[in-house]
Design an enzyme around this catalytic site. Structure first.
Site, PDB file in Angstrom:
ATOM      1  N   HIS A 153      82.667 -11.419  41.467  1.00 31.07           N
ATOM      2  CA  HIS A 153      82.508 -10.750  42.767  1.00 31.07           C
ATOM      3  C   HIS A 153      83.842 -10.711  43.483  1.00 31.07           C
ATOM      4  CE1 HIS A 153      81.998 -15.080  43.870  1.00 31.07           C
ATOM      5  NE2 HIS A 153      82.697 -14.714  44.939  1.00 31.07           N
ATOM      6  N   HIS A 200      75.411 -13.185  45.339  1.00 25.38           N
ATOM      7  CA  HIS A 200      76.270 -12.142  45.911  1.00 25.38           C
ATOM      8  C   HIS A 200      77.051 -11.429  44.820  1.00 25.38           C
ATOM      9  CE1 HIS A 200      78.929 -15.491  45.510  1.00 25.38           C
ATOM     10  NE2 HIS A 200      79.888 -15.077  46.286  1.00 25.38           N
TER      11      HIS A 200
HETATM   12 FE   LIG Z   1      83.669 -15.999  46.377  1.00 24.99          FE
END
Ligand SMILES: [Fe+2]
Length: 308
Positions: A153, A200
């Site tokens: 990410h 995420h």
């Molecule tokens: Fe991170």
């Protein structure tokens, strides 16, 4: 198939100040595998357990930072559909021809409200993870350095993170997983968004200057591997920003550190699994320190101030 649309982060293309010094760092310290170089002097890497040709690309420049961040989508029809939705939403898109990046199909490039360039693509040549798809072993022997599983990410900094969230949610079907509120209790300081069962896939922090990179993150398999990564960083005198520690947000364990150009990177593991029926978690301003760094319970100056 349950997963459609945007599948996952696919490539980060970053700028470095000294190409060969950076190749040495990403090969021997990070333990990424170099998979090619192109006529624009970009050097391509993949991580240990990735199957596609590349996930991390460096380019020489006179300033560090993020060129663009790409997400892989399910297939060509999905790419066309998502481009149509972006245009309908009012976002200008550009088609980058297949092959402009090595072993990568046509990309749809667009600018998000914080000024970052984001790309979608459906095709990247599969080169395998070296273990094969028939009766594979569990892991590759004789790997170098930190040796992460995958590029996981990024965290970006910029002004209109509300506009970013709206676009990612309404056009690309991402979901809000966690957020940090400012002192007013209303405004988001930061948001964590996902397109997958991960906690995420992209995160963003409100910041006066647009287009900034806070970090690109690489996944490790265990907390023990995170500690080992810190040992390797010390052996190679890598500048460590924070950690090893744990985030309250996502509950991942982490180290923040800098590459030779000053780009912040992260090696992390863990974090919970997310499903669409999980309501978002909110962190209030008075607990932001514990949210970001669960053990220290306070932010260091670099976390909010140092970006490329
Ligand atoms: Fe991170």
């Amino acid at each position: 198939m349950a997963m459609t649309g945007v599948l996952r982060p696919g490539h980060a293309v970053i700028r470095v100040l000294d190409l060969e010094e950076s190749v040495d760092f990403y090969t021997n310290v990070m333990g990424l595998k170099e998979t090619g170089r192109d006529k624009n002097d970009r050097v391509y890497f993949k991580c240990n357990d990735e199957h596609d040709h590349n996930s991390f690309v460096i380019r020489k420049s006179d300033r560090a930072g993020l060129d663009h961040f790409g997400f892989k989508v399910l297939n060509k029809a999905t790419l066309d559909t998502l481009e149509g939705r972006l245009r309908e939403y009012g976002v200008a898109t550009e088609r980058v021809p297949a092959g402009e990046m090595l072993e990568t199909g046509e990309r749809v490039r667009f600018q998000i409200p914080t000024g970052h360039m984001i790309e979608l693509y459906a095709d990247k040549t599969g080169v395998g993870n070296g273990l094969g798809q028939i009766n594979p072993e569990a892991w590759l022997e004789n790997q170098k350095g930190i040796n992460p599983i995958r590029m996981d990410h990024c965290l970006i900094y910029g002004g209109d993170i509300d506009g970013n969230r709206k676009l990612f949610e309404e056009v690309l079907d991402f979901s809000l997983v966690e957020r940090v509120k400012l002192e007013d209790g209303e405004t988001d300081l930061a948001t964590w968004l996902t397109c997958s069962p991960k906690a995420h896939d992209i995160a963003m922090v409100r910041h006066p200057e647009d287009g900034k990179l806070h970090h690109v993150s690489f996944m490790l398999e265990s907390w023990e591997q995170v500690l080992r990564a810190a040992d390797i960083m010390s052996m190679h005198r890598v500048s460590i920003d924070m950690g090893p520690t744990r985030h309250g947000i996502t509950r991942g364990t982490t180290i923040y550190f800098f590459d030779p150009s000053g780009n912040r990177m992260e090696t992390f593991c863990g974090g919970y699994q997310w499903y669409p029926d999980l309501p978002p978690t909110t962190w209030t301003w008075d607990e932001v320190g514990r949210g970001i760094f669960y053990h220290d319970r306070k932010l260091n100056d670099a976390f909010l101030g140092v970006v490329t």
